[in-house]
Design a protein around this motif. Structure first.
Motif, mmCIF file in Angstrom:
data_model
loop_
_atom_site.group_PDB
_atom_site.id
_atom_site.type_symbol
_atom_site.label_atom_id
_atom_site.label_comp_id
_atom_site.label_asym_id
_atom_site.label_seq_id
_atom_site.Cartn_x
_atom_site.Cartn_y
_atom_site.Cartn_z
ATOM 1 N N VAL A 193 0.840 -1.203 0.000
ATOM 2 C CA VAL A 193 0.000 0.000 0.000
ATOM 3 C C VAL A 193 0.874 1.252 0.000
ATOM 4 C CG1 VAL A 193 -1.769 1.256 1.276
ATOM 5 C CG2 VAL A 193 -1.831 -1.218 1.217
ATOM 6 N N MET A 201 2.301 9.113 3.048
ATOM 7 C CA MET A 201 2.142 8.226 4.208
ATOM 8 C C MET A 201 3.342 8.244 5.139
ATOM 9 S SD MET A 201 0.480 4.720 2.821
ATOM 10 C CE MET A 201 -0.998 4.660 1.830
ATOM 11 N N ALA A 436 -12.073 5.466 0.990
ATOM 12 C CA ALA A 436 -11.335 4.277 1.457
ATOM 13 C C ALA A 436 -9.838 4.567 1.457
ATOM 14 C CB ALA A 436 -11.667 3.071 0.577
ATOM 15 N N MET A 437 -9.364 5.266 0.423
ATOM 16 C CA MET A 437 -7.947 5.643 0.395
ATOM 17 C C MET A 437 -7.639 6.605 1.540
ATOM 18 S SD MET A 437 -7.261 6.306 -3.657
ATOM 19 C CE MET A 437 -8.030 5.262 -4.889
ATOM 20 N N ARG A 439 -9.006 6.789 4.366
ATOM 21 C CA ARG A 439 -8.925 6.086 5.658
ATOM 22 C C ARG A 439 -7.504 5.590 5.887
ATOM 23 N NH1 ARG A 439 -14.262 2.095 5.560
ATOM 24 N NH2 ARG A 439 -15.803 3.753 5.363
ATOM 25 N N VAL A 440 -6.905 5.057 4.838
ATOM 26 C CA VAL A 440 -5.531 4.564 4.970
ATOM 27 C C VAL A 440 -4.586 5.738 5.221
ATOM 28 C CG1 VAL A 440 -3.661 3.340 3.808
ATOM 29 C CG2 VAL A 440 -6.022 2.594 3.475
ATOM 30 N N ARG A 441 -4.838 6.821 4.505
ATOM 31 C CA ARG A 441 -4.015 8.016 4.701
ATOM 32 C C ARG A 441 -4.030 8.447 6.164
ATOM 33 N NH1 ARG A 441 -2.986 13.041 1.998
ATOM 34 N NH2 ARG A 441 -1.520 14.177 3.308
ATOM 35 N N ARG A 442 -5.214 8.458 6.756
ATOM 36 C CA ARG A 442 -5.351 8.933 8.137
ATOM 37 C C ARG A 442 -4.659 8.013 9.141
ATOM 38 N NH1 ARG A 442 -10.479 10.659 6.116
ATOM 39 N NH2 ARG A 442 -11.583 8.823 6.874
ATOM 40 N N VAL A 443 -4.569 6.720 8.785
ATOM 41 C CA VAL A 443 -3.837 5.803 9.661
ATOM 42 C C VAL A 443 -2.372 6.222 9.735
ATOM 43 C CG1 VAL A 443 -2.955 3.437 9.852
ATOM 44 C CG2 VAL A 443 -5.373 3.836 9.329
ATOM 45 N N PHE A 444 -1.832 6.548 8.576
ATOM 46 C CA PHE A 444 -0.411 6.864 8.521
ATOM 47 C C PHE A 444 -0.124 8.327 8.850
ATOM 48 C CE2 PHE A 444 -0.322 2.911 6.235
ATOM 49 C CZ PHE A 444 0.953 2.406 6.475
ATOM 50 N N TYR B 187 -4.011 5.389 -4.318
ATOM 51 C CA TYR B 187 -3.378 4.318 -3.555
ATOM 52 C C TYR B 187 -3.721 2.969 -4.182
ATOM 53 C CZ TYR B 187 -2.642 7.583 0.379
ATOM 54 O OH TYR B 187 -2.253 8.614 1.186
ATOM 55 N N ASP B 188 -2.803 2.040 -4.067
ATOM 56 C CA ASP B 188 -3.027 0.690 -4.569
ATOM 57 C C ASP B 188 -3.705 -0.134 -3.470
ATOM 58 O OD1 ASP B 188 -2.995 -1.746 -5.742
ATOM 59 O OD2 ASP B 188 -0.817 -1.870 -5.998
ATOM 60 N N LEU B 189 -5.008 0.080 -3.316
ATOM 61 C CA LEU B 189 -5.718 -0.616 -2.234
ATOM 62 C C LEU B 189 -5.875 -2.107 -2.500
ATOM 63 C CD1 LEU B 189 -8.492 1.801 -0.929
ATOM 64 C CD2 LEU B 189 -6.129 1.547 -0.191
ATOM 65 N N GLU B 410 -4.961 -0.113 13.423
ATOM 66 C CA GLU B 410 -5.624 1.151 13.071
ATOM 67 C C GLU B 410 -6.339 1.026 11.718
ATOM 68 O OE1 GLU B 410 -6.697 4.909 14.248
ATOM 69 O OE2 GLU B 410 -5.888 3.211 15.375
ATOM 70 N N ARG B 414 -10.461 1.371 11.159
ATOM 71 C CA ARG B 414 -11.098 2.314 10.242
ATOM 72 C C ARG B 414 -11.947 1.638 9.175
ATOM 73 N NH1 ARG B 414 -9.236 7.628 10.850
ATOM 74 N NH2 ARG B 414 -7.612 7.703 12.438
ATOM 75 N N PHE B 415 -11.609 0.375 8.840
ATOM 76 C CA PHE B 415 -12.394 -0.321 7.821
ATOM 77 C C PHE B 415 -13.507 -1.171 8.424
ATOM 78 C CE2 PHE B 415 -9.039 1.076 5.119
ATOM 79 C CZ PHE B 415 -9.606 1.146 3.856
#
Lengths: 478, 430
Positions: A193, A201, A436-437, A439-444, B187-189, B410, B414-415
Motif C-alpha cells: 500500500v 504516508m 477508502a484511500m 482512511r488509509v491516509r489517516r492511519v499513517f 493508492y493501490d488498495l 488502526e 477504520r475499515f
C-alpha cells in the motif's frame, strides 16, 4: 512553535550546512520535472534515518507540512511544496547498504540513483528490473513513492513488484519496517500500500529490492511503418500471438522527425511510425519470438524490419528512443508530457483521438510511448510566450485523459497524480473509493502533513503554485 | 436498535429471499470454522446483496465469515464468533476475458478451475496454481493470498491482481485499481485486500492478469540426498535457465529420497534445451533424473499444489530468503529424523516458501517455536496454515506480531470499526 524555533531545531538536527533558507539556495527545490512550481520556505538535507526521524518530529511539534524529495525528476508536481513547510531532501541518504546476490536482493537508501543499483551488480550478471526512463537521475525513494515504471516493465513489472520491504519514518518519528526481506510477511501488505503513495504516508529511509538475473539473450527489432494504424495494430497482434516482449515502444512521425535531427540515420525521417521491440530470455526463445514478431510486422505492412545484429546496433536503435524526449526541444520551445493508459487493444482508436484532440485545440502532439502496455506519452508542443496557449495545452491534456478513461484505461501509468492530476482522479474513482484511500491516509498521517495537497482532490492549495516550463535535465527521457 | 437473531434472519430473508438464507443447524455444520458452526448462512446473488448483508450485520453487530470455496478456512486463528457465513457461490460469473490485453474480470465466487477452462478457450490461463483448484474461488485465493509453484515465473497473487471491487463492512462498495496493467492512479488498495483474509471487506469482483498458454510444458525430477538436491538448485539458479517452478520434495510416502522437481514451459525448442541442461545438471550433482511430459507431468504438479490441503495434519508455511533454503531444509530434516513421526514438505526454491506437514497430534505444535527461531535467523517467518482447532487454541497462528501491528490495528479499526468481519482470525487477534 514559532518559525524561528522550528528553524533552530532543524539546524540542531542537520547542521547549518544542510539547512537551506535563502532564496538563492531553495530555488533549486521549487520545481520537479513538471511545469508546476512553488517556492520552498525551508529545505533540509538530513544525513541518515535518525536525522530524518528527528526532522519529522520537529515538524510535528511545529505543525509544519513535510514534502519528501528524491531527485526531483517526477513529472506530476509530487515534490513541489504546494502548502509550504519543509522540503525534506533524501539526496544524502545515498548508500547501497547491502547487496545479497545469493538471496537476490539489495538494501538501499532512498537517495540511491536507480541506475546505480544495476551498475553495482551488472558485472555479476544481475539487474534491478524497474527502469524508469529517468533512471540515470531518479532515486529509488522517488521510484517507491511513485511506483515507477519504465520500458522494460512490460515483462518484469513495475516498482511494487520488486520491493520486498521498506523502512519508513512515520508521522510521529517512529521508524518501522513494512514488509521485509522475504515475501508474504504476515499481516496486511502495508509495504504494497505504501509503494505508490506519493509521499503522503511517510518517508522511506531504506528499501529492500529484488534483483534479477540478466537473461542470456536479448534481441531487438525496429519496424518502420507508413501508417500509424498498422503500427498500433501490430502491437495488438504481437500479444495476441502469445509473445510478451520485454519492451515494446512506439514513436510517431513528429517524434521521429525530431529524433532524426538529434540522432541522424537511426530512424527513416519520412516514416509515419516506428516500433522498437525487444525480447529477452533463453536463446531458443528469443530467436523464435523475434522471428514471429518480424513476421507479424511484415504481415501488418511494415515497410522495413531491421533486427539488431549485435550489441552496437541494439544500442543505436535504443539511442533514438532515449533521445526522443530531449529532441522535443527541437520541435517547440515547450512541451507538456501526458501519461494516460488504455487497454492495448484500444491503441488504434486512442491514437486517432489524440490526433483529433490536437487538431481541436490547434496544438501539435508528438507521441513516444510504451505501446506494449498501452501507456501513452503524448507530448503537447507549445510556446509559453504565446498568450493563452498554455491553457489550451492543459485542456487538451485533460481531454486526452478523459478519452483514456472512456476507453477503459487510467489517467496515469507511471508518473503519478501529484499536484498535476488531482483534479482528474474523480474520473476514475468515486467519493467512496477515495474515502477508502483517505482512511488509509489517516492511519499513517492523521494530521495530513505528509505531502499535503497531493494525490487527493483537495480544494485549491493555499500556497502559490505557478506553472512554468523548465529546462529538462540532459539525459532525461520518458 | 440491535435485532435478535431471529429478527436479523427475518430481515436478511426479506433482503435476499428466504431461499438464500439457511438457518437449519444440520446444513450449517458444513460451514463450521475451527469447529464453530455459524448461526446463519447467506447466499447473496450479487455485489449489492453482499453490501446489504454487511450493512445489516454491522447494524446488528453480527459477526460475518466470508466463504468462497472453503479451501482456506483452516487458515487463521479461531474466530471469536461465527455468526453469519456469507457464501459467494452465486457470484460466479466471468464478466470479461479481454484476451487482447491479457486480463480477465470475474466475480469473486468463480471457481479457479472453471475460470481456467474458459480462459483456455482463447489459449490463455491465470498463472496461479492454488490447491484444490476445482473448489478454490478467485476471491478466496486473493483474500487468502494463495500461491502455487509457478509464482517464480509469473509472480504472485499480489502481482497479478490489478483491480477489484469490495463491499466494506460499513456497507459501501468500492473499487480499486482498474483494468489496465500499468496504473498508478491513487493508492493501490488492491494490495491492502490481497491476503487480508476477509477482515477488511468482502471482495466481490477481481480483475487479474493472464498469461498465454505455453506451447509445451515438461518437468525433470532429480532424486537423491538433500545436499545434492540443494547443490542442483544452486547451480540451476546461478545459470541461465528460466524454469517456471523449482520445488524440492522431501522423502516420505513413496519417495525413498528427496527430489527436485523442475517445471519448464514455453516454445518446444526452449523446453527441449532446458530438459537437456537439467539432466546434465542432475548428473553433475549426482542425482538420478527423469523427464516427465503429459499426464505424469500434470499429476506431479497437482500433487505438489494440493500438498497438505486436505486437512490431514498440521501445515506450516515458512518463508525464507531463497539462498537459505538448503540450510533450512537440512535443519528440518534433522529435526524430522528426531521426531516420532517424520514431517514431509514441498519447498518452492525459487520463491523461498516451504510447506511443512506434520502429523495430526499435539506434538506437532512443538515444531512452531523451533521453526520460528529458524526462520527468524534468516529474517523470515512462519505461519500455521492449517491445524485442528484444539491445537490452535492458545497460539497466534501468524507467529510473532511485526512492529507494524499498531498500524494494522488502526487500518482494521477504520475499515471495520465494529470488528464484525472474521473477528480474531487475523494476526494479533484482528
Amino acid at each position: 512553535m514559532s518559525r524561528d524555533d522550528l528553524i533552530n531545531q532543524l539546524r540542531a538536527i542537520v547542521g547549518e550546512k544542510y539547512l537551506l533558507l535563502e532564496k538563492e539556495d531553495v530555488i533549486v527545490y521549487e520545481q520537479d520535472g513538471s511545469i508546476l512550481q512553488a517556492m520552498p520556505e525551508i529545505v533540509v538535507l538530513p544525513g541518515n534515518a535518525g536525522e530524518v526521524a528527528e526532522v519529522v518530529k520537529a515538524a510535528k511539534r511545529a505543525g509544519a507540512p513535510i514534502v519528501p524529495r528524491g531527485s526531483g525528476t517526477g513529472l506530476a508536481g509530487g515534490a513541489v511544496p504546494a502548502e509550504g513547510g519543509i522540503v525534506l531532501s533524501l539526496a544524502r541518504l545515498n548508500r547501497i547498504l547491502e547487496i545479497d546476490l545469493k538471496n537476490r536482493l539489495a538494501v538501499v537508501e532512498p537517495g540511491v540513483i536507480n541506475l546505480d543499483v544495476s551498475k553495482a551488480i551488472a558485472q555479476d550478471g544481475f539487474f534491478y528490473a524497474p527502469d524508469p526512463s529517468s533512471q540515470a537521475a531518479c532515486s529509488i525513494g522517488g521510484n517507491v513513492a511513485n511506483n515507477s515504471g519504465g520500458p522494460h516493465t512490460l515483462a518484469y513489472g513495475v516498482t511494487t513488484n520488486h520491493v520486498l520491504g521498506v523502512e519508513v519514518v512515520l508521522d510521529d518519528g517512529r521508524v518501522v519496517w513494512l514488509g521485509g526481506r522475504v515475501a508474504d510477511s504476515p499481516g496486511y501488505d502495508l509495504c504494497g500500500v505504501f509503494v505508490g503513495s506519493e509521499g503522503t504516508m511517510g518517508i522511506v529511509t531504506k528499501a529492500a529490492v529484488r534483483l534479477m538475473r540478466t537473461r542470456e539473450s536479448v534481441r531487438t527489432l525496429l519496424a518502420v511503418f507508413d501508417r500509424t494504424e498498422a503500427a498500433t495494430k501490430t502491437v495488438v497482434d504481437v500479444t495476441a500471438a502469445g509473445i510478451i516482449p520485454a519492451a515494446l515502444e512506439m514513436m510517431d512521425r513528429l517524434t521521429i522527425s525530431a529524433v532524426a535531427q538529434a540522432v541522424p540515420g537511426v530512424y527513416p525521417r519520412d516514416a509515419e511510425a516506428v516500433l522498437l521491440v525487444e525480447v529477452e530470455g533463453l536463446t531458443e526463445t528469443t530467436e523464435r519470438a523475434i522471428r514471429l514478431v518480424q513476421t507479424i510486422c511484415e504481415r501488418s505492412g511494415a515497410r522495413e524490419v531491421r533486427i539488431a545484429a549485435n550489441q552496437a546496433e541494439r544500442q543505436l536503435l535504443w539511442k533514438g528512443r532515449k533521445e526522443a524526449f530531449g529532441a522535443m526541444g527541437l520541435l517547440a520551445p515547450n512541451y507538456y508530457v501526458q501519461d494516460g493508459v488504455v487497454p492495448r487493444s484500444r491503441l488504434p482508436e486512442i491514437m486517432k483521438q489524440v490526433a483529433e484532440i490536437g487538431e481541436r485545440y490547434r496544438l501539435r502532439i508528438a507521441n513516444v510511448f510504451h505501446a506494449g502496455d498501452g501507456n501513452l506519452h503524448p507530448n503537447i508542443l507549445f510556446d509559453m510566450r504565446a498568450p493563452g496557449e498554455l491553457d489550451r495545452v492543459i485542456e487538451a491534456g485533460a481531454a486526452i485523459l478523459k478519452a483514456c478513461v472512456d476507453a477503459g484505461g487510467s489517467i496515469t501509468g507511471e508518473h503519478g497524480i501529484g499536484l498535476e492530476k488531482k483534479a482528474y482522479i474523480g474520473l476514475l474513482f468515486n467519493e467512496y473509493d477515495l474515502e477508502a484511500m483517505a482512511r488509509v491516509r489517516r492511519v499513517f498521517d492523521p494530521e495530513g502533513r505528509f505531502n499535503p495537497a497531493k494525490l487527493f482532490p483537495t480544494p485549491v492549495s493555499c500556497g502559490e503554485v505557478r506553472r512554468q516550463p523548465q529546462t529538462i535535465p540532459a539525459g532525461l527521457w520518458i | 436498535m440491535k435485532l435478535s437473531g431471529e429478527a436479523l434472519r427475518a430481515r436478511l430473508e426479506q433482503e435476499l429471499g428466504a431461499e438464500s438464507v439457511e438457518f437449519r443447524p444440520l446444513f450449517l455444520e458444513a460451514y463450521a470454522v475451527d469447529g464453530k458452526s455459524p448461526g446463519l448462512l447467506c447466499l447473496p446473488a450479487g455485489p449489492e446483496e453482499v453490501a446489504s448483508v454487511l450493512r445489516l450485520c454491522a447494524e446488528n453487530q453480527a459477526s460475518v465469515i466470508p466463504w468462497g470455496g472453503g479451501t482456506s478456512m483452516s487458515l487463521g486463528n479461531i474466530p471469536r464468533a461465527a455468526g453469519v457465513v456469507v457464501g459467494l457461490e452465486k457470484l460466479a460469473q466471468l464478466i470479461e476475458h479481454d484476451d487482447a490485453n491479457l486480463t480477465a474480470t470475474a466475480q469473486a465466487g468463480m471457481q479457479v478451475a472453471a475460470f481456467q477452462e474458459l480462459l483456455g478457450q482463447r489459449r490463455q490461463f491465470f498463472p496461479v496454481d492454488p490447491p484444490l483448484a476445482q473448489l478454490a474461488t478467485l476471491g478466496g485465493i486473493v483474500a487468502a493470498n494463495v500461491n502455487g509453484p509457478r509464482r517464480m515465473q509469473y509472480g504472485g497473487v499480489r502481482d497479478l491482481t490489478i483491480g477489484m471491487k469490495v463491499a466494506l463492512a460499513t456497507g459501501e462498495q468500492i473499487k480499486s485499481g482498474g483494468k489496465v496493467v500499468k496504473n498508478v492512479a491513487g493508492y493501490d488498495l488492491c494490495k491492502l485486500f490481497v491476503g487480508s483474509l476477509g477482515t477488511l471487506g468482502i471482495i466481490t469482483e477481481v480483475t487479474l492478469r493472464m498469461a498465454p498458454l505455453p506451447d509445451s510444458a515438461a518437468s525433470v525430477v532429480a532424486a537423491g540426498p538433500l545436499d545434492r538436491c540443494a547443490r542442483f538448485v544452486e547451480q540451476l539458479s546461478d545459470g541461465p535457465l528460466l524454469p517456471a517452478a523449482v520445488t524440492i520434495l522431501s522423502a516420505g510416502g513413496n519417495a525413498q529420497t528427496p527430489a527436485v522437481a523442475t517445471w519448464v514451459e514455453g516454445f518446444e525448442e526452449a523446453v527441449a534445451r532446458q530438459l537437456r541442461d537439467l539432466a546434465a545438471l542432475a548428473d553433475e550433482a549426482g542425482l538420478a533424473s527423469e523427464a516427465l511430459r503429459q499426464e505424469p507431468h500434470r499429476r506431479l504438479w497437482e500433487e505438489v499444489e494440493d500438498f497438505g490441503a486436505n486437512g490431514e495434519g498440521v501445515l506450516f508455511r515458512i518463508a525464507v530468503p531463497i539462498g537459505a533454503m538448503g540450510e533450512i531444509l537440512a535443519t528440518i530434516d534433522r529435526w524430522s529424523g528426531e521426531a516420532a513421526t517424520p514431517a514431509r514438505y514441498v519447498a518452492h526454491a525459487g520463491t523461498g516458501t516451504v510447506w511443512l506437514l506434520a502429523g495430526n497430534d499435539p506434538s506437532s505444535l512443538g515444531w512452531f517455536p523451533r521453526l520460528i527461531a529458524l526462520a527468524q535467523g534468516h529474517k523470515g517467518h512462519v505461519v500455521v496454515a492449517a491445524a485442528p482447532p484444539e491445537l490452535k487454541a492458545g497460539i497466534d497462528v501468524w507467529g510473532p506480531a511485526p512492529a507494524s501491528l499498531g498500524l494494522m490495528r488502526e487500518i482494521k479499526r477504520r475499515f471495520d470499526p465494529q470488528e464484525i468481519l472474521n473477528p480474531g482470525r487475523f494476526l494479533g487477534g484482528l
